[in-house]
Design an enzyme around this catalytic site. Structure first.
Site, PDB file in Angstrom:
ATOM      1  N   VAL A  52       0.691  -1.432  -0.242  1.00 36.19           N
ATOM      2  CA  VAL A  52       0.025  -0.128  -0.168  1.00 36.19           C
ATOM      3  C   VAL A  52       0.995   1.267  -0.074  1.00 36.19           C
ATOM      4  O   VAL A  52       0.393   2.321  -0.026  1.00 36.19           O
ATOM      5  CB  VAL A  52      -1.012   0.197   1.207  1.00 36.19           C
ATOM      6  CG1 VAL A  52      -2.053  -0.982   1.015  1.00 36.19           C
ATOM      7  CG2 VAL A  52      -0.272  -0.216   2.694  1.00 36.19           C
ATOM      8  N   TYR A  53       2.204   1.208   0.104  1.00 28.78           N
ATOM      9  CA  TYR A  53       3.000   2.181   0.056  1.00 28.78           C
ATOM     10  C   TYR A  53       2.771   2.906  -1.368  1.00 28.78           C
ATOM     11  O   TYR A  53       3.100   2.183  -2.287  1.00 28.78           O
ATOM     12  CB  TYR A  53       4.447   2.137   0.284  1.00 28.78           C
ATOM     13  CG  TYR A  53       4.777   1.605   1.661  1.00 28.78           C
ATOM     14  CD1 TYR A  53       3.559   1.752   2.736  1.00 28.78           C
ATOM     15  CD2 TYR A  53       5.930   1.240   2.014  1.00 28.78           C
ATOM     16  CE1 TYR A  53       4.119   1.289   4.107  1.00 28.78           C
ATOM     17  CE2 TYR A  53       6.064   0.930   3.409  1.00 28.78           C
ATOM     18  CZ  TYR A  53       5.389   0.800   4.086  1.00 28.78           C
ATOM     19  OH  TYR A  53       5.586   0.659   5.688  1.00 28.78           O
ATOM     20  N   ALA A  54       2.421   4.213  -1.452  1.00 34.36           N
ATOM     21  CA  ALA A  54       1.825   4.812  -2.795  1.00 34.36           C
ATOM     22  C   ALA A  54       1.217   3.995  -3.465  1.00 34.36           C
ATOM     23  O   ALA A  54       1.481   4.053  -4.841  1.00 34.36           O
ATOM     24  CB  ALA A  54       3.182   5.122  -3.389  1.00 34.36           C
ATOM     25  N   GLY A  56       1.267   0.897  -4.084  1.00 30.63           N
ATOM     26  CA  GLY A  56       1.833  -0.001  -5.095  1.00 30.63           C
ATOM     27  C   GLY A  56       3.145   0.600  -5.592  1.00 30.63           C
ATOM     28  O   GLY A  56       3.818   0.124  -6.143  1.00 30.63           O
TER      29      GLY A  56
END
Length: 326
Positions: A52-54, A56
């Site tokens: 979920v960071y950015a 993907g």
């Protein structure tokens, strides 16, 4: 850089890790490339990310850099699954969601496997044994080499780790990832003792107190800092109170006495705490990362550690307090 075993596993990782929370969002490809190359040149191996960071983007960016910049075999890639990117920040650790998320992560990363796959948070809506079954499947299929959890409280961690040790064929948990610093020592109450007893290594996130332990907020909030950005300001704000200021003042005095920076003292303190395997560093650029990595040569004197322990000690009462005096 010195390497350590991750918990009671045979996996060795650098004793400082590189975090990618801002990659693909506040950190562009050029700065990310500079950071990864700097980290690798310093002997670092553990790189932590999440699906979920950015949305993907961090995994995708890391995958591009692995292909073009740093050999895959030189890195220990850790990622997470279980968070659902919506405004309510909910979690889904069902077997179906986790395994689909793992496949998507592998595609973005451009690799056949991740070295460490972590459940991002506890999901009360999914039976824990179902969540853990997904970890077993990931290892059995070769898509993950080791598995761990993140943001589990003490009883959740103990239950999960014990379940995995209860029968042959299950994959023992290797690690837990939790926030840990001089400004956030809550893990010491139950999470860290459970991890140490059950053989898990702790990977501290935000080891610099979300940047506050660098001392850069003592005179106000720098405009270029995380605290000065619209999206990250709420993340930093909880550590800008009076109690934190007292800890930062003590940290600065210790740093002055050792002729190093507050950043180095704060990082060395958490790196060498019992049960810690590797704090995860989040830097804005390669210059910041280089400064943090130079802590490798520093070991704090016992009296400095004790003074910092005292000034930052969390208040634990019952059941940790002597109940016979109540």
């Amino acid at each position: 850089m010195e390497h350590r075993h991750l918990g009671r596993t045979g996996l060795r990782v650098s004793r400082l890790g590189l975090g990618t929370l801002t990659w693909g969002r506040n950190t562009g490809e050029r700065d990310a490339a500079d950071q990864l190359k700097t980290f690798w040149n310093a002997g670092g191996s553990l790189v932590d990310t999440a699906d979920v960071y950015a949305d993907g983007g961090a995994e995708y960016l890391l995958g591009r850099l692995i292909e073009d910049l740093v050999p895959r075999s030189d890195l220990v890639i850790a990622t997470k699954a279980g968070s659902v990117p919506d405004p309510d920040r909910r979690f889904d650790t069902s077997r179906g969601h986790l395994l689909a998320a793992l496949d998507a992560s592998l595609q973005r990363l451009g690799t056949d496997y991740v070295d460490l796959w972590q459940v991002h948070a506890f999901d009360p809506g999914t039976p824990l044994d179902e969540t853990l079954q997904a970890l077993d499947i990931a290892v059995a299929s070769g898509r993950a080499r080791y598995v761990g959890v993140s943001n589990f409280c003490g009883w959740q961690l103990a239950k999960a780790a014990t379940w995995q040790l209860a029968a042959a064929g299950r994959t023992a948990l290797a690690s837990t990832q939790m926030e840990y610093s001089l400004l956030q020592r809550g893990v010491e109450r139950e999470v860290l003792p459970a991890a140490m007893d059950l053989g898990l290594g702790l990977l501290p996130s935000s080891p610099l107190g979300r940047g506050v332990l660098t001392g850069k907020y003592r005179g106000g909030t720098p405009q270029e800092s995380r605290g000065g950005s619209e999206d990250m300001a709420p993340f930093v704000a909880p550590y800008l109170d009076d109690a934190a200021a007292l800890i930062v003042d003590a940290l600065t005095i210790a740093a002055d006495g050792l002729a190093v920076s507050p950043l180095h003292v704060a990082l060395a303190w958490v790196r060498d705490r019992p049960g810690v395997t590797a704090p995860l560093l989040g830097a804005r650029n390669a210059q910041q990362l280089t400064a943090a990595l130079s802590v490798e040569a520093l070991t704090l004197p016992d009296e400095i550690c004790q003074a910092l322990d005292d000034v930052s000690a969390p208040l634990h009462r019952y059941p940790d307090h002597d109940w016979s005096t109540l």
